[in-house]
Design a protein around this motif. Structure first.
Motif, PDB file in Angstrom:
ATOM      1  N   HIS A   2      -9.011  69.059 -40.237  1.00 36.03           N
ATOM      2  CA  HIS A   2      -8.122  68.955 -39.096  1.00 36.03           C
ATOM      3  C   HIS A   2      -8.591  67.861 -38.148  1.00 36.03           C
ATOM      4  N   SER A   3      -7.632  67.324 -37.412  1.00 31.43           N
ATOM      5  CA  SER A   3      -7.977  66.343 -36.397  1.00 31.43           C
ATOM      6  C   SER A   3      -8.445  67.067 -35.139  1.00 31.43           C
ATOM      7  N   VAL A   5      -8.001  66.935 -31.112  1.00 33.79           N
ATOM      8  CA  VAL A   5      -7.174  66.383 -30.039  1.00 33.79           C
ATOM      9  C   VAL A   5      -7.707  66.934 -28.729  1.00 33.79           C
ATOM     10  N   ARG A  27      -7.563  61.395 -29.789  1.00 33.50           N
ATOM     11  CA  ARG A  27      -7.495  62.023 -31.116  1.00 33.50           C
ATOM     12  C   ARG A  27      -8.548  61.439 -32.035  1.00 33.50           C
ATOM     13  N   HIS A  28      -9.155  62.323 -32.811  1.00 32.87           N
ATOM     14  CA  HIS A  28     -10.115  61.944 -33.848  1.00 32.87           C
ATOM     15  C   HIS A  28      -9.524  62.431 -35.164  1.00 32.87           C
ATOM     16  N   LEU A  29      -9.253  61.509 -36.070  1.00 30.41           N
ATOM     17  CA  LEU A  29      -8.635  61.845 -37.343  1.00 30.41           C
ATOM     18  C   LEU A  29      -9.661  61.775 -38.462  1.00 30.41           C
ATOM     19  N   ASP A  31      -9.338  60.999 -41.477  1.00 25.57           N
ATOM     20  CA  ASP A  31      -9.149  59.828 -42.337  1.00 25.57           C
ATOM     21  C   ASP A  31      -9.557  58.527 -41.652  1.00 25.57           C
ATOM     22  N   ASP A  32      -9.844  58.575 -40.351  1.00 23.80           N
ATOM     23  CA  ASP A  32     -10.241  57.394 -39.589  1.00 23.80           C
ATOM     24  C   ASP A  32     -11.361  57.797 -38.627  1.00 23.80           C
ATOM     25  N   HIS A  37      -7.985  57.452 -31.359  1.00 26.14           N
ATOM     26  CA  HIS A  37      -6.554  57.201 -31.189  1.00 26.14           C
ATOM     27  C   HIS A  37      -6.219  57.752 -29.807  1.00 26.14           C
ATOM     28  N   SER A 108     -15.663  65.776 -31.512  1.00 27.13           N
ATOM     29  CA  SER A 108     -15.373  64.911 -32.662  1.00 27.13           C
ATOM     30  C   SER A 108     -16.625  64.524 -33.419  1.00 27.13           C
TER      31      SER A 108
END
Length: 134
Positions: A2-3, A5, A27-29, A31-32, A37, A108
């Motif tokens: 999960h990201s 937020v 946001r912390h994803l 995949d990145d 973000h 994160s």
């Protein structure tokens, strides 16, 4: 996976005072994982824009000046972190509560093992490419 937020309020700073407030999502994803973000929302709750920049800028910027390009981060007092966003159309200076930034970074930073493995793999690929080119 999960990201992460983290919702916070950013003060938009003008030349002499606070010009307004924006709801902001950091946001912390998975995949990145090396990026932040940063979503900005209108007073009506509509996402207006998103900036993506290196997470390391926030990590470094809460303690001292960080960044040389379109995004710069630095302390702006004992409780405030300043983020300056520059584009061809101008610049925006934001003040974030340092405690909120540190909370986001802590949340994160607890990456799942799979995300940490992806980061290590991406770094290995980059180093291999640099070695082959050099």
């Amino acid at each position: 996976m999960h990201s992460v937020v983290h919702v916070l309020t950013a003060d938009v700073v003008g030349p002499h005072a606070i010009a307004g407030r924006l709801t902001t999502h950091l946001r912390h994803l998975p995949d990145d994982p090396l990026a932040v973000h940063c979503d900005f929302f209108s007073p009506g709750g509509r996402r207006v824009t998103t900036w993506v920049f290196a997470r390391a800028l926030l990590e470094e910027g809460v303690h001292g000046p960080a960044g040389e390009g379109d995004v710069r981060v630095c302390p702006a007092g004992p409780r405030t972190t300043e983020v300056t966003l520059r584009s061809p159309s101008g610049q925006c200076v934001l003040h974030l509560r340092t405690a909120a930034v540190l909370t986001y970074l802590a949340r994160s930073d607890a990456w799942p093992t799979a995300v940490a493995a992806r980061v290590a793999s991406a770094v290995d690929e980059l180093l291999t490419g640099l070695h082959a080119a050099g």
